[in-house]
Design an enzyme around this catalytic site. Structure first.
Site, PDB file in Angstrom:
ATOM      1  N   LYS A  22       5.951  14.929  18.905  1.00  0.00           N
ATOM      2  CA  LYS A  22       6.083  13.591  19.160  1.00  0.00           C
ATOM      3  C   LYS A  22       6.471  13.469  20.378  1.00  0.00           C
ATOM      4  O   LYS A  22       5.870  12.662  21.337  1.00  0.00           O
ATOM      5  CB  LYS A  22       7.000  12.962  18.150  1.00  0.00           C
ATOM      6  CG  LYS A  22       6.717  11.559  18.146  1.00  0.00           C
ATOM      7  CD  LYS A  22       7.762  10.785  16.927  1.00  0.00           C
ATOM      8  CE  LYS A  22       6.906  11.243  15.482  1.00  0.00           C
ATOM      9  NZ  LYS A  22       7.535  10.762  14.399  1.00  0.00           N
ATOM     10  N   ARG A  92      13.663   8.852  16.288  1.00  0.00           N
ATOM     11  CA  ARG A  92      12.718   9.510  15.377  1.00  0.00           C
ATOM     12  C   ARG A  92      12.942  11.018  15.607  1.00  0.00           C
ATOM     13  O   ARG A  92      13.146  11.539  16.769  1.00  0.00           O
ATOM     14  CB  ARG A  92      11.300   9.255  15.684  1.00  0.00           C
ATOM     15  CG  ARG A  92      10.837   7.705  15.755  1.00  0.00           C
ATOM     16  CD  ARG A  92       9.516   7.703  15.940  1.00  0.00           C
ATOM     17  NE  ARG A  92       8.919   6.478  15.187  1.00  0.00           N
ATOM     18  CZ  ARG A  92       8.398   5.271  15.615  1.00  0.00           C
ATOM     19  NH1 ARG A  92       9.433   4.746  16.877  1.00  0.00           N
ATOM     20  NH2 ARG A  92       8.205   4.377  14.954  1.00  0.00           N
ATOM     21  N   GLY A 101       8.592  16.436   5.734  1.00  0.00           N
ATOM     22  CA  GLY A 101       9.647  16.476   4.838  1.00  0.00           C
ATOM     23  C   GLY A 101      11.186  16.118   5.438  1.00  0.00           C
ATOM     24  O   GLY A 101      12.080  15.838   5.046  1.00  0.00           O
ATOM     25  N   MET A 103      13.541  14.000   8.101  1.00  0.00           N
ATOM     26  CA  MET A 103      14.016  12.253   8.517  1.00  0.00           C
ATOM     27  C   MET A 103      13.156  11.721   9.349  1.00  0.00           C
ATOM     28  O   MET A 103      12.517  12.481  10.467  1.00  0.00           O
ATOM     29  CB  MET A 103      15.358  12.242   9.164  1.00  0.00           C
ATOM     30  CG  MET A 103      15.973  10.866   9.175  1.00  0.00           C
ATOM     31  SD  MET A 103      16.989  10.562  10.583  1.00  0.00           S
ATOM     32  CE  MET A 103      16.174  10.070  11.648  1.00  0.00           C
ATOM     33  N   ARG A 336      -1.372  12.089  18.241  1.00  0.00           N
ATOM     34  CA  ARG A 336      -1.248  13.793  17.938  1.00  0.00           C
ATOM     35  C   ARG A 336      -2.587  14.189  17.521  1.00  0.00           C
ATOM     36  O   ARG A 336      -3.293  13.305  17.049  1.00  0.00           O
ATOM     37  CB  ARG A 336      -0.224  14.295  16.871  1.00  0.00           C
ATOM     38  CG  ARG A 336      -0.480  13.321  15.565  1.00  0.00           C
ATOM     39  CD  ARG A 336       0.678  13.735  14.513  1.00  0.00           C
ATOM     40  NE  ARG A 336       0.691  12.665  13.652  1.00  0.00           N
ATOM     41  CZ  ARG A 336       1.403  12.599  12.480  1.00  0.00           C
ATOM     42  NH1 ARG A 336       2.562  13.533  12.439  1.00  0.00           N
ATOM     43  NH2 ARG A 336       1.361  11.693  11.624  1.00  0.00           N
ATOM     44  N   HIS A 454       1.817   8.273   2.222  1.00  0.00           N
ATOM     45  CA  HIS A 454       2.303   9.821   2.033  1.00  0.00           C
ATOM     46  C   HIS A 454       1.404  10.801   1.216  1.00  0.00           C
ATOM     47  O   HIS A 454       0.883  11.682   1.478  1.00  0.00           O
ATOM     48  CB  HIS A 454       3.851   9.530   1.434  1.00  0.00           C
ATOM     49  CG  HIS A 454       4.374  11.038   1.125  1.00  0.00           C
ATOM     50  ND1 HIS A 454       4.277  11.495   0.102  1.00  0.00           N
ATOM     51  CD2 HIS A 454       5.014  11.862   1.831  1.00  0.00           C
ATOM     52  CE1 HIS A 454       4.787  12.664   0.046  1.00  0.00           C
ATOM     53  NE2 HIS A 454       5.384  12.790   1.193  1.00  0.00           N
ATOM     54  N   SER A 763     -10.430  53.053   2.666  1.00  0.00           N
ATOM     55  CA  SER A 763     -10.507  51.693   2.283  1.00  0.00           C
ATOM     56  C   SER A 763      -8.957  51.600   1.996  1.00  0.00           C
ATOM     57  O   SER A 763      -8.289  52.188   1.216  1.00  0.00           O
ATOM     58  CB  SER A 763     -11.054  51.149   1.264  1.00  0.00           C
ATOM     59  OG  SER A 763     -11.077  49.895   0.869  1.00  0.00           O
ATOM     60  N   CYS A 830      -9.489  46.550   1.160  1.00  0.00           N
ATOM     61  CA  CYS A 830      -9.835  45.873   0.042  1.00  0.00           C
ATOM     62  C   CYS A 830      -8.715  45.464  -0.746  1.00  0.00           C
ATOM     63  O   CYS A 830      -8.904  44.965  -1.945  1.00  0.00           O
ATOM     64  CB  CYS A 830     -10.687  46.735  -0.735  1.00  0.00           C
ATOM     65  SG  CYS A 830      -9.864  48.294  -1.388  1.00  0.00           S
ATOM     66  N   TYR A 850     -14.387  46.667   8.845  1.00  0.00           N
ATOM     67  CA  TYR A 850     -14.399  45.498   7.612  1.00  0.00           C
ATOM     68  C   TYR A 850     -13.309  45.195   6.749  1.00  0.00           C
ATOM     69  O   TYR A 850     -12.433  45.990   6.754  1.00  0.00           O
ATOM     70  CB  TYR A 850     -15.571  45.798   6.722  1.00  0.00           C
ATOM     71  CG  TYR A 850     -15.244  46.753   5.830  1.00  0.00           C
ATOM     72  CD1 TYR A 850     -14.867  46.547   4.271  1.00  0.00           C
ATOM     73  CD2 TYR A 850     -15.853  48.080   5.873  1.00  0.00           C
ATOM     74  CE1 TYR A 850     -14.486  47.547   3.387  1.00  0.00           C
ATOM     75  CE2 TYR A 850     -15.393  49.092   4.821  1.00  0.00           C
ATOM     76  CZ  TYR A 850     -14.981  48.554   3.891  1.00  0.00           C
ATOM     77  OH  TYR A 850     -14.506  49.673   2.813  1.00  0.00           O
TER      78      TYR A 850
HETATM   79  C1  PEP Z   1      -5.057  48.088  -3.844  1.00  0.00           C
HETATM   80  O1  PEP Z   1      -4.195  48.713  -4.581  1.00  0.00           O
HETATM   81  O2  PEP Z   1      -4.775  47.281  -2.762  1.00  0.00           O
HETATM   82  C2  PEP Z   1      -6.249  47.831  -4.597  1.00  0.00           C
HETATM   83  C3  PEP Z   1      -7.163  47.274  -3.837  1.00  0.00           C
HETATM   84  O3  PEP Z   1      -6.424  48.431  -5.795  1.00  0.00           O
HETATM   85  P1  PEP Z   1      -5.996  47.599  -7.011  1.00  0.00           P
HETATM   86  O4  PEP Z   1      -5.504  46.392  -6.745  1.00  0.00           O
HETATM   87  O5  PEP Z   1      -6.991  47.765  -8.036  1.00  0.00           O
HETATM   88  O6  PEP Z   1      -4.673  48.703  -7.594  1.00  0.00           O
END
Ligand code: PEP
Ligand code: MG
Length: 875
Positions: A22, A92, A101, A103, A336, A454, A763, A830, A850
């Site tokens: 602000k 303010r 949240g 004042m 803002r 709000h 992975s 993953c 990835y």
């Molecule tokens: C993990 O452990 O991150 C995973 C992808 O396998 P799971 O969640 O199936 O144990």
């Protein structure tokens, strides 16, 4: 000497961390010559110093404040406490990140028993002056002295009743004076001292109250929800007052340079004639649309739209502005970057690129990845919707569809959600105390308040469906009833809300998946052009795989085969396999499972086309597939024709004290290689058949879980490779496939160089890796983690956003070690973290190929990956 107080003409928008959002923007508007009432900002560093010094304001800072006050008196020609020409200020809070949240505001500071007379003379409006004074005592009493607001309300309402007034405006000056006497008596009773009459004392108390509010419960909760560090502190803005309540040539309003709900390029907002700013934001009176200002104050309106344009061009982003008109003169009180729905964010970003205001990369950075979620979530299914009974219409405050049971206060809603119910929070109007209930609820419905109330602002920020200002309903929070016409709905009754149209429906309505074209498609296309990280999905069936492809998934990073085992047709064979007394019996049961697995894999390969698919061998402990209670076991014993006692004995045999660290992952394949054989055969036969039937070239990626050593991996890999080679030989065919591993046991990360000798890809299973590195159970520690976050021990839940310092170090090490052995090793993630934007940025930085996440997070990941690439600056 260190400087803790800045006049508005000393700062700029780039000083946000010091002056708060602000303060920095008030300074910027002053700098570019817009009409801003003069004032000064006490810095966030002063707030931190206040906490460091035992909640006191250092004398040197007090002196600086007084110095700036003198300057403010000079500039305005008014004086603090001067009866003939009193200076009145607003105070303010304003942190670097907007925090509803905390004042908020104290107005009219500087009024006392004498200056109120001065204000009356100056404005020739005694009633106005006394009304301002009573508002000030009330606000100061509530916010600074922390006296319950209801006690002030009781005095106010009693006076109205005694004098037969229905509306506040009917109160006379004498009535207001009487109220002031009552208020001052209340303060004396509650505080044991008089209401402070000296404006400088009022000011210092107010500054302290703002500092204190940085650590009130609501502010702490808001920071936790939004990952704002507690160490930032808040600034305090002291600004000379302008009055929007000086009669019918005055007014106040809030407006956005574009529509924050749908992104339309048109000034959007609300204003109230003859009112003070807080009336609009608090949703106490329902305001008029801003366009009507054009007829009420045509010149001011023109000036305002000009300023809106200047500000948008200056900040090159949609602005959210507050303004006041005092007797026909326009003053800007705040600007803002405006909060907006995901749909608006996407449209505004694309439009601004087309208007030449920003470039594509900037457009990408303007969209909060987590917000994209709003665009991906279902709306009401039209058939189910056509049968639904509309019961009321309110304002379309925040889009989306919500359906749940009615709860009338935040804690009831929270409780219901904790019990597994779906809640819709129904309130007269919401306030910051309702935040936790709003987080828990599916949607929010309020009877009062406008598009900037709000409820509306907070719901939009959270991406939660909200219908606000629904005047047709009457809500009794006390009796827990929602009445529309002659119908009464009670706690636990179902309603459905459409936040996009503002419609309220009775009962439950089915929902459908959203469309992903138009501006959203454009943004996603730009994101794909920019990002270098690929985005795959975690999917275990063709339906999820197809959904993920629609969302732009470029492969499957994790197919958890155990999920297929649970399906109704397969579970008897799985259980027979578990119950087997010999390898031969087990092989027989596995042979029955093979065709199911093969057709599952074919379905998934087909859904993914030429995209890569990583299939993981069975991971969970076997006891997960058999029931645990005697009752359930008895039922199952009958179903599979096995004596109950035998089943019970098997259950006992498989029981583990710590199954997460027990007989699971590759350990299953080491002890029962025939399971891995069956799965490898199914994986490869599915690909062989698709090659023969449809000439599809599939390169299966077979992933071995929970590996901790090279020998373990080599053992299972040998089983897999031999099985596959046998299949190839039998079918007279051969094609490429990969065998790799998950890195989810810390030892695997530490010895990744050795493991990479066997693994063709890694992975990162960051769910288990986090569990085992932190020593926190992934299933049992939700409550502890919440407490750790509250205490600031954890900034974030390490199971949601990767602990980059600890677990991240293992990931980085494994990447480096793995590449040292096998430079072209494929690297992905993953665990759940694969869909978390901060983790995605980390994955980009450490050089993964990835990320893989659940289908609905794929677009979020695509955007986050593009933002990571932009931040990295290499493309
Ligand atoms: C993990 O452990 O991150 C995973 C992808 O396998 P799971 O969640 O199936 O144990
Ligand atoms: Mg795992």
């Amino acid at each position: 000497m260190e400087k803790f107080v800045y006049s508005f003409n000393e700062g700029s928008k780039d000083m946000r961390s010091l002056l708060g959002g602000k303060g920095a923007n008030l300074a910027e508007m002053t700098k570019i010559g817009l009409p801003v009432p003069f004032g000064f900002t006490v810095t966030t560093e002063a707030c931190n110093k206040y906490y460091d010094e035992n909640c006191t304001i250092a004398d040197s800072i007090v002196a600086e404040i007084y110095e700036k006050l003198a300057e403010l008196e000079n500039v305005t020609g008014k004086k603090f406490g001067d009866v003939s020409n009193p200076l009145l200020v607003s105070v303010r809070s304003g942190a670097a990140f907007s925090m509803p949240g905390m004042m908020d505001t104290i107005l009219n500071l500087g009024l006392n028993d004498n200056t109120v007379e001065g204000l009356a003379k100056l404005t020739e409006n005694e009633r106005f002056a006394y009304d301002s004074y009573r508002r000030f005592i009330q606000m100061f009493g509530d916010v600074v002295m922390e006296i319950s607001k209801s006690k002030f309300d009781a005095i106010f309402d009693a006076c109205k009743e005694k004098n037969g007034c229905k509306y506040d405006v009917e109160l006379t000056t004498e009535n207001l004076k009487e109220i002031i006497v009552g208020y001052k008596k209340l303060v004396k009773e509650e505080m044991g001292r008089d209401f402070p009459q000296e404006p400088k004392d009022q000011l210092m108390e107010a500054v302290k109250a703002v500092f204190r509010s940085w650590n009130n419960e609501r502010a702490i909760l808001y920071r936790q929800l939004n990952d704002i560090p507690g160490s930032l502190g808040t600034a305090v803005n002291v600004q000379s007052m302008v009055f929007g309540n000086m009669g019918n040539t005055s007014g106040t309003g809030v407006a956005f340079t574009r529509n924050p709900a749908n992104g339309e390029n048109k000034v959007f907002g609300e204003f109230l004639v003859n009112a003070q700013g807080e009336d609009v934001v608090a949703g106490i009176r329902t305001p008029q649309p801003i366009a009507e200002m054009a007829s009420a104050f045509p010149e001011v309106y023109t000036k305002f739209t000009e300023i809106a344009e200047i500000l948008e061009k200056h900040y090159t982003d949609m602005q959210d502005m507050e303004f006041t008109v005092e007797r026909g003169k326009l003053f800007m009180l705040q600007t803002r970057n405006g909060k907006r729905t995901a749909a608006a964010a996407v449209k505004i970003a694309v439009d601004m690129v087309e208007e030449g205001l920003i470039d594509k990369k900037t457009a990408i950075t303007r969209i909060e990845p987590a917000q994209i979620d709003q665009l991906l979530h279902p709306t009401f299914e039209s058939e189910s919707l056509s049968k639904a009974a509309k019961i009321a219409k309110g304002l379309p405050a925040s889009p989306g569809a919500a359906c749940g049971m009615i709860y009338f206060n935040a804690s009831d809603a929270e409780k219901a959600v904790a019990e597994g119910k779906k809640a819709v929070l129904v309130r007269q109007e919401t306030s910051p105390e309702d935040l936790a209930g709003m987080v828990a609820a599916e949607g929010i419905l309020t009877a009062r308040g406008g598009m900037t109330s709000h409820a509306a602002v907070v719901a939009r920020g959270m991406g939660k469906c909200c219908v606000a200002g629904c005047a047709e309903i009457s809500v009794s929070e006390e009796n827990k009833t929602l009445v529309v016409g002659d119908k009464t709905y009670k706690e636990g009754d179902y309603i459905s809300l459409d936040g996009t149209t503002g419609t309220v429906y009775e009962g439950q309505i089915k929902t459908v998946a959203p469309e992903l074209s138009g501006d959203f498609g454009t943004i996603m296309k730009w994101a794909d052009e920019i990002r270098t990280l690929k985005v795959r999905t975690n999917a275990d069936n063709p339906r999820d795989a197809k959904q993920a492809v629609l969302f732009g998934a470029e492969g499957i990073g994790l197919c958890r085969t155990e999920h297929m085992f649970f399906e109704e047709e397969r579970i008897p064979a799985v259980r027979r396999m578990i119950m087997a007394d010999s390898e031969a019996e087990r092989r027989e049961a596995l042979a029955a499972l093979l065709p199911y697995q093969k057709s599952d894999f074919k379905g998934i390969y087909e859904a993914m086309g030429d995209r890569p698919v990583t299939i993981r061998l069975l991971d969970p402990p076997l006891h997960e597939f058999i029931p645990h209670t005697d009752e359930e076991m008895k039922v199952l014993a009958k179903q599979i024709n096995v004596p109950f006692e035998k089943l019970q004995a098997k259950g006992a045999e498989l029981h583990e004290f710590n199954p997460m660290l027990g007989h699971r992952g590759c350990r299953l394949a080491v002890t029962y290689p025939e399971i891995a054989e069956m799965q490898a055969e199914a994986i490869i036969r599915a690909a062989i058949e698709l090659k023969k039937e449809k000439n599809m070239d599939i390169v299966p990626e077979i992933m071995i879980p929970l590996v901790g050593s090279k020998k373990e991996l080599a053992f299972v890999k040998k089983v897999v490779v031999e099985t596959i080679e046998k299949c190839f030989e039998k079918e007279g065919i051969k094609f490429d496939y990969l065998v790799g591993t998950m890195i989810e046991v810390p030892r695997a990360a530490l010895t990744a160089d050795e493991i990479a000798e066997e693994a063709e890809f890694f992975s990162f299973g960051t769910n288990d890796l986090t569990q085992m590195t932190l020593g926190f159970s992934r299933d049992d520690t939700g409550k502890i983690i919440k407490e750790y976050k509250r205490l600031g021990i954890f900034e974030e839940d390490p199971f949601q956003s990767l602990d980059q310092v600890g677990v991240g170090k293992l990931v980085k090490m494994a990447v480096e070690l793995g590449k040292a052995t096998r430079p072209n090793i494929k690297l992905g993630i993953c665990g759940e973290h694969g869909g978390d934007p901060k983790t995605i940025e980390f994955c980009h930085r450490v050089g993964l190929n990835y990320v893989s996440c659940s289908p609905f997070r794929v677009p979020i990941a695509r955007l986050a990956a593009a933002q990571a690439a932009i931040k990295d600056g290499k493309n």
